[in-house]
Design an enzyme around this catalytic site. Structure first.
Site, PDB file in Angstrom:
ATOM      1  N   ARG A 260      87.518  79.013  36.034  1.00 17.00           N
ATOM      2  CA  ARG A 260      88.693  79.762  36.483  1.00 17.00           C
ATOM      3  C   ARG A 260      89.930  78.951  36.130  1.00 17.00           C
ATOM      4  O   ARG A 260      90.019  77.765  36.467  1.00 17.00           O
ATOM      5  CB  ARG A 260      88.600  79.960  38.002  1.00 17.00           C
ATOM      6  CG  ARG A 260      89.632  80.901  38.547  1.00 17.00           C
ATOM      7  CD  ARG A 260      89.606  80.945  40.070  1.00 17.00           C
ATOM      8  NE  ARG A 260      90.517  79.962  40.626  1.00 17.00           N
ATOM      9  CZ  ARG A 260      90.992  79.996  41.878  1.00 17.00           C
ATOM     10  NH1 ARG A 260      90.616  80.960  42.702  1.00 17.00           N
ATOM     11  NH2 ARG A 260      91.813  79.080  42.311  1.00 17.00           N
TER      12      ARG A 260
ATOM     13  N   TYR B 148     100.628  78.344  44.529  1.00 16.26           N
ATOM     14  CA  TYR B 148      99.521  78.171  45.471  1.00 16.26           C
ATOM     15  C   TYR B 148      98.312  77.490  44.820  1.00 16.26           C
ATOM     16  O   TYR B 148      97.834  77.909  43.787  1.00 16.26           O
ATOM     17  CB  TYR B 148      99.094  79.534  46.044  1.00 16.26           C
ATOM     18  CG  TYR B 148      97.840  79.437  46.876  1.00 16.26           C
ATOM     19  CD1 TYR B 148      97.844  78.700  48.050  1.00 16.26           C
ATOM     20  CD2 TYR B 148      96.653  80.029  46.466  1.00 16.26           C
ATOM     21  CE1 TYR B 148      96.696  78.561  48.812  1.00 16.26           C
ATOM     22  CE2 TYR B 148      95.501  79.909  47.224  1.00 16.26           C
ATOM     23  CZ  TYR B 148      95.528  79.169  48.386  1.00 16.26           C
ATOM     24  OH  TYR B 148      94.389  79.026  49.133  1.00 16.26           O
TER      25      TYR B 148
ATOM     26  N   ASP C  50      92.502  84.187  39.079  1.00 17.51           N
ATOM     27  CA  ASP C  50      92.741  84.760  40.412  1.00 17.51           C
ATOM     28  C   ASP C  50      94.236  85.023  40.569  1.00 17.51           C
ATOM     29  O   ASP C  50      95.052  84.113  40.388  1.00 17.51           O
ATOM     30  CB  ASP C  50      92.261  83.746  41.471  1.00 17.51           C
ATOM     31  CG  ASP C  50      92.230  84.315  42.875  1.00 17.51           C
ATOM     32  OD1 ASP C  50      92.736  85.432  43.085  1.00 17.51           O
ATOM     33  OD2 ASP C  50      91.684  83.634  43.766  1.00 17.51           O
TER      34      ASP C  50
ATOM     35  N   HIS D 120      95.510  86.355  43.449  1.00 16.80           N
ATOM     36  CA  HIS D 120      95.828  86.295  44.886  1.00 16.80           C
ATOM     37  C   HIS D 120      96.641  87.503  45.354  1.00 16.80           C
ATOM     38  O   HIS D 120      97.560  87.359  46.180  1.00 16.80           O
ATOM     39  CB  HIS D 120      96.543  84.979  45.228  1.00 16.80           C
ATOM     40  CG  HIS D 120      95.643  83.791  45.078  1.00 16.80           C
ATOM     41  ND1 HIS D 120      95.799  82.850  44.086  1.00 16.80           N
ATOM     42  CD2 HIS D 120      94.545  83.414  45.761  1.00 16.80           C
ATOM     43  CE1 HIS D 120      94.849  81.942  44.181  1.00 16.80           C
ATOM     44  NE2 HIS D 120      94.073  82.262  45.186  1.00 16.80           N
TER      45      HIS D 120
ATOM     46  N   GLU E   2      90.510  88.434  39.231  1.00 17.80           N
ATOM     47  CA  GLU E   2      90.232  88.509  40.671  1.00 17.80           C
ATOM     48  C   GLU E   2      91.475  88.850  41.473  1.00 17.80           C
ATOM     49  O   GLU E   2      92.566  88.328  41.180  1.00 17.80           O
ATOM     50  CB  GLU E   2      89.692  87.144  41.101  1.00 17.80           C
ATOM     51  CG  GLU E   2      89.457  87.037  42.589  1.00 17.80           C
ATOM     52  CD  GLU E   2      89.132  85.610  43.009  1.00 17.80           C
ATOM     53  OE1 GLU E   2      88.664  84.821  42.162  1.00 17.80           O
ATOM     54  OE2 GLU E   2      89.360  85.287  44.174  1.00 17.80           O
TER      55      GLU E   2
ATOM     56  N   GLU F  13      87.118  88.794  48.833  1.00 18.72           N
ATOM     57  CA  GLU F  13      86.916  87.572  49.621  1.00 18.72           C
ATOM     58  C   GLU F  13      87.382  87.693  51.070  1.00 18.72           C
ATOM     59  O   GLU F  13      86.941  86.924  51.916  1.00 18.72           O
ATOM     60  CB  GLU F  13      87.558  86.361  48.930  1.00 18.72           C
ATOM     61  CG  GLU F  13      89.062  86.416  48.862  1.00 18.72           C
ATOM     62  CD  GLU F  13      89.682  85.231  48.124  1.00 18.72           C
ATOM     63  OE1 GLU F  13      89.160  84.850  47.067  1.00 18.72           O
ATOM     64  OE2 GLU F  13      90.687  84.701  48.620  1.00 18.72           O
TER      65      GLU F  13
ATOM     66  N   ARG G 285      83.244  90.254  45.830  1.00 14.29           N
ATOM     67  CA  ARG G 285      83.356  88.830  46.162  1.00 14.29           C
ATOM     68  C   ARG G 285      83.232  88.528  47.651  1.00 14.29           C
ATOM     69  O   ARG G 285      83.786  87.547  48.149  1.00 14.29           O
ATOM     70  CB  ARG G 285      84.684  88.292  45.613  1.00 14.29           C
ATOM     71  CG  ARG G 285      84.724  88.390  44.103  1.00 14.29           C
ATOM     72  CD  ARG G 285      85.647  87.448  43.415  1.00 14.29           C
ATOM     73  NE  ARG G 285      86.352  86.545  44.262  1.00 14.29           N
ATOM     74  CZ  ARG G 285      85.955  85.300  44.533  1.00 14.29           C
ATOM     75  NH1 ARG G 285      84.852  84.822  43.999  1.00 14.29           N
ATOM     76  NH2 ARG G 285      86.678  84.539  45.322  1.00 14.29           N
TER      77      ARG G 285
ATOM     78  N   GLU H 205      81.362  81.276  42.829  1.00 14.25           N
ATOM     79  CA  GLU H 205      82.508  80.349  42.770  1.00 14.25           C
ATOM     80  C   GLU H 205      82.074  78.990  43.337  1.00 14.25           C
ATOM     81  O   GLU H 205      81.358  78.920  44.331  1.00 14.25           O
ATOM     82  CB  GLU H 205      83.653  80.921  43.614  1.00 14.25           C
ATOM     83  CG  GLU H 205      84.903  80.059  43.582  1.00 14.25           C
ATOM     84  CD  GLU H 205      86.045  80.654  44.408  1.00 14.25           C
ATOM     85  OE1 GLU H 205      85.778  81.525  45.268  1.00 14.25           O
ATOM     86  OE2 GLU H 205      87.200  80.250  44.186  1.00 14.25           O
TER      87      GLU H 205
ATOM     88  N   TRP I 168      99.525  88.259  50.240  1.00 19.35           N
ATOM     89  CA  TRP I 168      98.666  87.099  50.045  1.00 19.35           C
ATOM     90  C   TRP I 168      97.746  87.407  48.917  1.00 19.35           C
ATOM     91  O   TRP I 168      97.077  88.394  48.893  1.00 19.35           O
ATOM     92  CB  TRP I 168      97.860  86.839  51.313  1.00 19.35           C
ATOM     93  CG  TRP I 168      97.950  85.429  51.610  1.00 19.35           C
ATOM     94  CD1 TRP I 168      98.695  84.866  52.615  1.00 19.35           C
ATOM     95  CD2 TRP I 168      97.340  84.364  50.880  1.00 19.35           C
ATOM     96  NE1 TRP I 168      98.574  83.517  52.544  1.00 19.35           N
ATOM     97  CE2 TRP I 168      97.762  83.180  51.483  1.00 19.35           C
ATOM     98  CE3 TRP I 168      96.504  84.292  49.754  1.00 19.35           C
ATOM     99  CZ2 TRP I 168      97.371  81.931  51.034  1.00 19.35           C
ATOM    100  CZ3 TRP I 168      96.119  83.065  49.285  1.00 19.35           C
ATOM    101  CH2 TRP I 168      96.536  81.885  49.925  1.00 19.35           C
TER     102      TRP I 168
HETATM  103  C1  CS2 Z   1      90.895  81.670  46.706  1.00 19.73           C
HETATM  104  C2  CS2 Z   1      90.727  81.057  48.046  1.00 19.73           C
HETATM  105  O1  CS2 Z   1      88.936  80.631  45.964  1.00 19.73           O
HETATM  106  C3  CS2 Z   1      89.599  81.648  45.932  1.00 19.73           C
HETATM  107  O2  CS2 Z   1      89.276  82.611  45.290  1.00 19.73           O
HETATM  108  O3  CS2 Z   1      91.449  82.925  46.716  1.00 19.73           O
HETATM  109  O4  CS2 Z   1      90.892  79.724  47.890  1.00 19.73           O
HETATM  110  C4  CS2 Z   1      91.641  81.476  49.169  1.00 19.73           C
HETATM  111  O5  CS2 Z   1      92.951  81.264  48.835  1.00 19.73           O
HETATM  112  C5  CS2 Z   1      91.279  80.715  50.400  1.00 19.73           C
HETATM  113  O6  CS2 Z   1      89.925  80.872  50.678  1.00 19.73           O
HETATM  114  C6  CS2 Z   1      92.123  81.148  51.563  1.00 19.73           C
HETATM  115  O7  CS2 Z   1      91.552  80.827  52.761  1.00 19.73           O
HETATM  116 MG    MG Z   2      90.436  84.269  45.446  1.00 18.67          MG
END
Ligand code: CS2
Ligand code: MG
Length: 405
Positions: free
Chosen positions: A147, A159, A212, A214, A238, A264, A285, A341, A405
């Site tokens: 990734r 982030y 990702d 987010h 993602e 997630e 996921r 992951e 987020w």
């Molecule tokens: C992220 C996560 O790994 C991922 O795919 O999106 O790190 C996520 O930000 C955290 O689990 C938030 O708690």
């Molecule tokens: Mg993620």
């Protein structure tokens, strides 16, 4: 095999984890992960005050009935706190059943469908060259999927990559309040095409690439990103956009063939039912810890398999090694497993707290044949790592508007 006692621990071996231990009258115990990043104490209290008293004296073998009792039997269905609590109890009960049978959990699910579990690793860099240096190292270490995330020029923080949370694997310091980070879609678009163009030029085509977002983009922006990245042949994109409204993904899907992944933060099968049934995504996921444990991930996997959707469980550092063990057993079994992951097997303190029997070699994870989940929790060590309040950052647009987020 009656349940005699349920213990709940909130510890911080570098990050906060909520761990459950279900102990039976015959002495066999099981462990489960109930970590809800930034809201750990809510789950711990829910487990201690509301769940544990109802389970004492029940048969630890009744995994399905206990799952239904905690889900259907409660007026307040779903929800992050509730489902993390159910998840931890469920994992612990599968662990107990495996130990009682003398079999690893994957055998109880139906046995092995593959030799090992393919992992994707993270390359996070302060700029594109830095990201690709890391990706090259991971490729040389044997990872078959990586990734790529890179800091966005012009923003003070990105982030997990640059700024306050540069070290993604640690707590957010001891700040009393969540840090705030700025987001600019325009600045992001100015970087992300180059990241993947340079990645293919440097890493070649014999490695899977992932990314990702987010959930920072609107559906039409995600569609544009998908089209832009199509030439670089990603394994998946993602969390491009939020899917509280699952129809959002129709917008993305009608414009691009880039494979899409999400889930997630999902708590139940209902959060992804339409996405799966309408074939709007390619990878789901969900995490065992957040979506109700092994029992519900198995159900989601079977449902997803009807619609060509593969499992790609969340594997961030805020899921404990118990969750990773639960995923590994599901992954080695699920006929529609895609990829897992992977962010490493934890720091030294975490390894002191959790004894993991999984081995990782050449970008693959191998589950041991230890009975149950094959992971243990060291209660004595727990006291050395007390809970520390910590939050995920909050995202705002450059004009101050609170963002996704
Ligand atoms: C992220 C996560 O790994 C991922 O795919 O999106 O790190 C996520 O930000 C955290 O689990 C938030 O708690
Ligand atoms: Mg993620």
């Amino acid at each position: 095999m009656k349940i005699k006692q349920i213990k709940v621990f909130v510890c911080s071996p570098g990050r906060n984890f909520v761990t459950v231990k279900v102990i039976t009258e015959c002495g066999i115990y099981g462990v489960g992960d109930a970590t809800l990043n930034g809201r750990e104490q809510a789950v711990a209290t829910y487990l201690q005050e509301h769940v544990a008293p109802c389970l004492i004296g029940r048969s630890a073998h009744d995994i399905e009935d206990i799952w239904q009792y905690l889900y259907r039997g409660v007026y307040w269905r779903k929800g992050a706190v509730n489902m993390a609590a159910i998840a931890a109890i469920d994992m612990a009960l599968w662990d107990i059943k495996g130990k009682a049978a003398g079999l690893p959990v994957y055998q109880l699910l139906g046995g092995k469908s593959r030799k090992g579990v393919t992992l994707y690793a993270h390359a996070n860099g302060e700029n594109i060259a830095d990201t690709l240096d890391k990706a090259e190292q991971l490729k040389n270490a044997g990872f078959k999927a990586i990734r790529l995330q890179s800091a966005i020029p012009g923003l003070a923080v990105t982030y997990g990559v640059l700024g306050d949370k540069k070290d993604y694997f640690e707590l957010q310091g001891n700040r009393p309040l969540p840090p705030e980070e700025e987001w600019s879609t325009q600045k992001y678009f100015a970087m992300v095409g180059d990241l993947f163009a340079q990645a293919r030029a440097r890493l070649g085509n014999d490695v899977e690439l992932l990314h990702d977002v987010h959930s920072r983009l609107t559906p039409i922006e995600s569609a544009r990103l998908g089209k832009m990245l199509e030439p670089y042949n990603l394994m998946f994109l993602e969390d491009a956009s939020m899917a509280e409204n699952q129809d959002n993904y129709q917008v993305i899907r009608q414009h691009t063939t880039i494979p899409l992944a999400i889930g997630e933060t999902y708590n139940t099968i209902w959060d992804c039912k339409d996405l799966i049934q309408n074939q709007l995504i390619d990878y789901i996921r969900v995490a065992a810890t957040h979506a109700g444990g092994i029992t519900s991930l198995r159900r989601i996997a079977d449902f997803a398999s009807l619609y060509n959707v593969k499992m790609a469980p969340h594997g961030a550092p805020d899921l404990s090694p118990i969750c990773f063990a639960a995923h590994s057993h599901l992954n080695i079994w699920a006929p529609n497993f895609g990829i897992q992951e992977f962010v490493g097997l934890g720091n030294e303190q975490s390894q002191q707290l959790f004894q993991q029997s999984i081995t990782v070699e050449n970008g693959m994870a191998y589950v041991s044949d230890a009975p149950g989940l094959g992971v243990d929790f060291n209660e004595e060590a727990a006291e050395q790592f007390p809970y520390k309040r910590s939050y995920l950052p909050v995202s705002r647009l450059e004009d101050g508007t609170l963002w996704n987020w």
